[in-house]
Motif scaffolding. Structure first.
Motif, PDB file in Angstrom:
ATOM      1  N   GLY A 164      40.959  -6.007  48.375  1.00  0.00           N
ATOM      2  CA  GLY A 164      40.302  -4.766  48.826  1.00  0.00           C
ATOM      3  C   GLY A 164      39.711  -4.863  50.501  1.00  0.00           C
ATOM      4  N   ASP A 165      39.541  -6.189  50.631  1.00  0.00           N
ATOM      5  CA  ASP A 165      38.836  -6.353  52.104  1.00  0.00           C
ATOM      6  C   ASP A 165      39.346  -7.908  52.720  1.00  0.00           C
ATOM      7  N   ALA A 166      40.695  -8.145  52.560  1.00  0.00           N
ATOM      8  CA  ALA A 166      40.809  -9.521  52.806  1.00  0.00           C
ATOM      9  C   ALA A 166      41.936  -9.428  54.079  1.00  0.00           C
ATOM     10  N   TYR A 167      41.213  -9.071  55.012  1.00  0.00           N
ATOM     11  CA  TYR A 167      42.038  -8.742  56.361  1.00  0.00           C
ATOM     12  C   TYR A 167      42.244 -10.031  57.048  1.00  0.00           C
ATOM     13  N   ALA A 168      43.286  -9.806  57.995  1.00  0.00           N
ATOM     14  CA  ALA A 168      43.948 -10.996  58.802  1.00  0.00           C
ATOM     15  C   ALA A 168      42.940 -11.268  59.614  1.00  0.00           C
ATOM     16  N   ASN A 169      43.034 -12.768  60.200  1.00  0.00           N
ATOM     17  CA  ASN A 169      42.158 -13.007  60.935  1.00  0.00           C
ATOM     18  C   ASN A 169      40.363 -12.942  60.786  1.00  0.00           C
ATOM     19  N   SER A 170      40.057 -12.780  59.646  1.00  0.00           N
ATOM     20  CA  SER A 170      38.712 -12.482  59.134  1.00  0.00           C
ATOM     21  C   SER A 170      38.137 -13.568  58.691  1.00  0.00           C
ATOM     22  N   LEU A 171      38.541 -14.561  58.508  1.00  0.00           N
ATOM     23  CA  LEU A 171      37.700 -15.950  58.205  1.00  0.00           C
ATOM     24  C   LEU A 171      37.145 -16.178  59.774  1.00  0.00           C
ATOM     25  N   ASN A 172      35.822 -16.746  59.384  1.00  0.00           N
ATOM     26  CA  ASN A 172      34.995 -17.244  60.623  1.00  0.00           C
ATOM     27  C   ASN A 172      35.474 -18.627  60.766  1.00  0.00           C
ATOM     28  N   GLN A 173      34.548 -19.225  61.852  1.00  0.00           N
ATOM     29  CA  GLN A 173      35.007 -20.791  62.161  1.00  0.00           C
ATOM     30  C   GLN A 173      34.344 -21.434  61.334  1.00  0.00           C
ATOM     31  N   GLU A 174      33.210 -21.408  60.531  1.00  0.00           N
ATOM     32  CA  GLU A 174      32.609 -22.137  59.677  1.00  0.00           C
ATOM     33  C   GLU A 174      33.520 -22.247  58.344  1.00  0.00           C
ATOM     34  N   GLU A 175      34.080 -21.093  57.918  1.00  0.00           N
ATOM     35  CA  GLU A 175      35.139 -21.087  56.945  1.00  0.00           C
ATOM     36  C   GLU A 175      36.131 -21.858  56.877  1.00  0.00           C
ATOM     37  N   LEU A 176      36.922 -21.619  58.218  1.00  0.00           N
ATOM     38  CA  LEU A 176      37.958 -22.395  58.590  1.00  0.00           C
ATOM     39  C   LEU A 176      37.693 -24.026  58.358  1.00  0.00           C
ATOM     40  N   LYS A 177      36.637 -24.115  59.015  1.00  0.00           N
ATOM     41  CA  LYS A 177      36.308 -25.699  59.012  1.00  0.00           C
ATOM     42  C   LYS A 177      36.113 -26.355  57.414  1.00  0.00           C
ATOM     43  N   VAL A 178      35.925 -25.424  56.716  1.00  0.00           N
ATOM     44  CA  VAL A 178      35.870 -25.869  55.286  1.00  0.00           C
ATOM     45  C   VAL A 178      37.093 -26.325  54.844  1.00  0.00           C
ATOM     46  N   PHE A 179      37.916 -25.573  55.228  1.00  0.00           N
ATOM     47  CA  PHE A 179      39.286 -26.003  54.775  1.00  0.00           C
ATOM     48  C   PHE A 179      39.890 -27.195  55.414  1.00  0.00           C
ATOM     49  N   ASP A 180      39.364 -27.390  56.464  1.00  0.00           N
ATOM     50  CA  ASP A 180      39.727 -28.741  57.223  1.00  0.00           C
ATOM     51  C   ASP A 180      39.240 -29.687  56.433  1.00  0.00           C
ATOM     52  N   LYS A 181      37.935 -29.668  55.822  1.00  0.00           N
ATOM     53  CA  LYS A 181      37.299 -30.617  55.125  1.00  0.00           C
ATOM     54  C   LYS A 181      37.998 -30.701  53.826  1.00  0.00           C
ATOM     55  N   VAL A 182      38.347 -29.616  53.206  1.00  0.00           N
ATOM     56  CA  VAL A 182      39.172 -29.632  51.756  1.00  0.00           C
ATOM     57  C   VAL A 182      40.468 -30.463  52.077  1.00  0.00           C
ATOM     58  N   LYS A 183      41.023 -30.409  53.015  1.00  0.00           N
ATOM     59  CA  LYS A 183      42.510 -30.898  53.310  1.00  0.00           C
ATOM     60  C   LYS A 183      42.358 -32.286  53.731  1.00  0.00           C
ATOM     61  N   GLN A 184      41.207 -32.596  54.372  1.00  0.00           N
ATOM     62  CA  GLN A 184      40.668 -33.978  54.455  1.00  0.00           C
ATOM     63  C   GLN A 184      40.816 -34.930  53.329  1.00  0.00           C
ATOM     64  N   VAL A 185      39.848 -34.008  52.224  1.00  0.00           N
ATOM     65  CA  VAL A 185      39.771 -34.769  50.784  1.00  0.00           C
ATOM     66  C   VAL A 185      40.942 -34.882  50.228  1.00  0.00           C
ATOM     67  N   MET A 186      41.844 -33.879  50.285  1.00  0.00           N
ATOM     68  CA  MET A 186      42.998 -34.088  49.728  1.00  0.00           C
ATOM     69  C   MET A 186      44.018 -34.965  50.170  1.00  0.00           C
ATOM     70  N   LEU A 187      43.861 -35.260  51.670  1.00  0.00           N
ATOM     71  CA  LEU A 187      44.705 -36.235  52.328  1.00  0.00           C
ATOM     72  C   LEU A 187      44.387 -37.558  51.886  1.00  0.00           C
ATOM     73  N   GLU A 188      43.120 -37.809  51.534  1.00  0.00           N
ATOM     74  CA  GLU A 188      42.723 -38.938  51.331  1.00  0.00           C
ATOM     75  C   GLU A 188      43.140 -39.445  49.808  1.00  0.00           C
ATOM     76  N   LYS A 189      43.415 -38.319  49.062  1.00  0.00           N
ATOM     77  CA  LYS A 189      43.965 -38.507  47.638  1.00  0.00           C
ATOM     78  C   LYS A 189      45.384 -38.713  47.574  1.00  0.00           C
ATOM     79  N   THR A 190      46.087 -38.471  48.881  1.00  0.00           N
ATOM     80  CA  THR A 190      47.529 -38.191  48.823  1.00  0.00           C
ATOM     81  C   THR A 190      48.129 -39.562  48.986  1.00  0.00           C
ATOM     82  N   LYS A 191      49.254 -39.984  48.150  1.00  0.00           N
ATOM     83  CA  LYS A 191      49.560 -41.032  47.909  1.00  0.00           C
ATOM     84  C   LYS A 191      50.673 -41.496  49.255  1.00  0.00           C
ATOM     85  N   VAL A 192      51.448 -40.657  49.816  1.00  0.00           N
ATOM     86  CA  VAL A 192      52.241 -40.960  50.916  1.00  0.00           C
ATOM     87  C   VAL A 192      52.101 -39.874  52.045  1.00  0.00           C
TER      88      VAL A 192
END
Length: 394
Positions: free
Chosen positions: A264-292
């Motif tokens: 109902g309100d998920a507009y394009a380009n609506s995530l702020n910089q803090e929220e986007l940085k959260v995904f950077d942190k999440v992907k870093q955690v996952m990268l550390e758990k990645t085999k290759v």
């Protein structure tokens, strides 16, 4: 319910599409009254895109029943032709007629070649006349839009999306798969060509909700405890302006309600910089758990012996990262039974050509040995052979 405009035909599509592969079940089959109720409820709340397929057991028939009584005219139906079941054009024609009967309609809004894994599979469809036939159906109004769904590597996606004036395409895309399969660059390429993009597997079949590492859950919660993992994942995809529709395989009332609320309100380009940085942190955690540490850039391809190197590493990584017990089956499916030619890790002849081009400096030959040992086993090749013979894939 927000909508986005199909840039090819100006149709207004709900940003949330109903993926019709995971209907609620009862006694081992689809719970028909409940599934129909979910469909009707979602239509009343603005969902107008429904995605099914010939090979989803009972799905097309259920959708056909649900859309009687005036609902058909309010929605767009997407369904799919399975290339691996089409050796001759007449087989495709028979399947299409069956689909019309199941869906109780005389036209399909969005018709896809289902699960293309490589350019060779597309070329085979062209060679036996499938694309020409689909164009004829489009001229007759029996198909409104011609597209494809994709489960392969970046290079093959680029080749396929450029090979034909597609009306739309469907890709797997989520914050974990930003660099897998079609990848973000593939999404952007399709959009640059004016091709609408439908996104499937936004939650990886629920894995990005139920199988997340605890560190990831904590990272999301610390930023905003009011957002669920579902909401984080969906909003990340809808933040991309290139995405037209996100499919969700909703199987209960709670899922329908939550997804519609988020849409109902998920507009394009609506995530702020803090929220986007959260995904950077999440992907870093996952990268550390990645085999290759493979980014699926495709520089190692093509393998002279036919190994789909990025595909092998993707399945291997997901087995451990998301604790996916079905990954061996998915590995066999995408790299063995449904691809034009098998492309599994044990086909590696250790020539080393791939390693000369890998920007991540991965010891590819050694890693492929690990993949083969972990993902194949003694019954792998016999099982692939049996399934390919059953499906008549040479």
């Amino acid at each position: 319910m927000l909508t986005r405009i199909n840039q090819k035909n100006e149709e207004e599509l709900s940003i949330l599409g109903f993926g019709c592969m995971r209907f609620p079940t009862k006694g081992g089959s689809i719970d028909e009254p409940r599934a129909i109720s979910l469909i009707h409820d979602s239509i009343e709340k603005g969902v107008n895109y429904f995605d099914t397929a010939y090979i989803y057991p009972g799905s097309e028939t259920l959708v056909g029943k649900a859309l009687l009584g005036g609902y058909r005219e309010r929605v767009k139906i997407a369904t799919k032709l399975p290339p691996y079941m089409v050796k001759k054009l007449d087989q495709g024609k028979k399947i299409f007629q069956t689909q019309l009967e199941r869906l109780q309609t005389n036209y399909i809004d969005y018709y896809l070649l289902h699960m293309l894994t490589d350019k060779n599979m597309f070329d085979r469809m062209v060679s036996i006349g499938v694309l020409e036939w689909m164009e004829e159906l489009k001229r007759e109004g029996m198909i409104k839009n011609i597209g494809f769904s994709f489960h392969g590597g970046k290079r093959d996606f680029e080749d396929i999306v450029k090979a034909y004036p597609w009306d739309f395409c469907q890709i797997q895309y989520n914050y974990l798969d930003e660099n897998n399969q079609a990848t973000k660059s593939g999404l952007q390429l399709a959009a640059s060509l004016g091709i609408p993009v439908i996104v499937m597997e936004p939650l990886r079949g629920g894995k990005l909700v139920n199988n997340l590492p605890e560190e990831v859950k904590t990272t999301f919660h610390d930023c905003n405890p009011d957002l669920t993992p579902v909401e984080w994942a969906l909003r990340w995809i809808w933040n991309h302006k290139e995405v037209n529709v996100v499919l969700s395989g909703m199987s209960d009332e709670e899922q329908v309600a939550e997804n519609i609320r988020i849409a109902g309100d998920a507009y394009a380009n609506s995530l702020n910089q803090e929220e986007l940085k959260v995904f950077d942190k999440v992907k870093q955690v996952m990268l550390e758990k990645t085999k290759v540490p493979c980014t699926a850039c495709g520089y190692c391809m093509p393998c002279p012996y036919g190994v789909n190197i990025p595909g092998c590493f993707s399945c291997y990584n997901d087995k451990y990262l998301l604790n996916d017990r079905m990954m061996r089956w998915k590995y066999m499916q995408t790299l063995g039974t449904l691809s034009v030619q098998p492309a599994n890790a044990s086909m590696c002849k250790e020539c080393g050509k791939c390693e000369l081009h890998c920007p991540q400096h991965i010891a590819i030959r050694e890693e492929l040995k690990k993949v083969a040992k972990e993902m194949e086993g003694i019954l792998y090749k016999p099982m692939v052979g049996v399934v390919r013979r059953f499906l008549r894939i040479k």
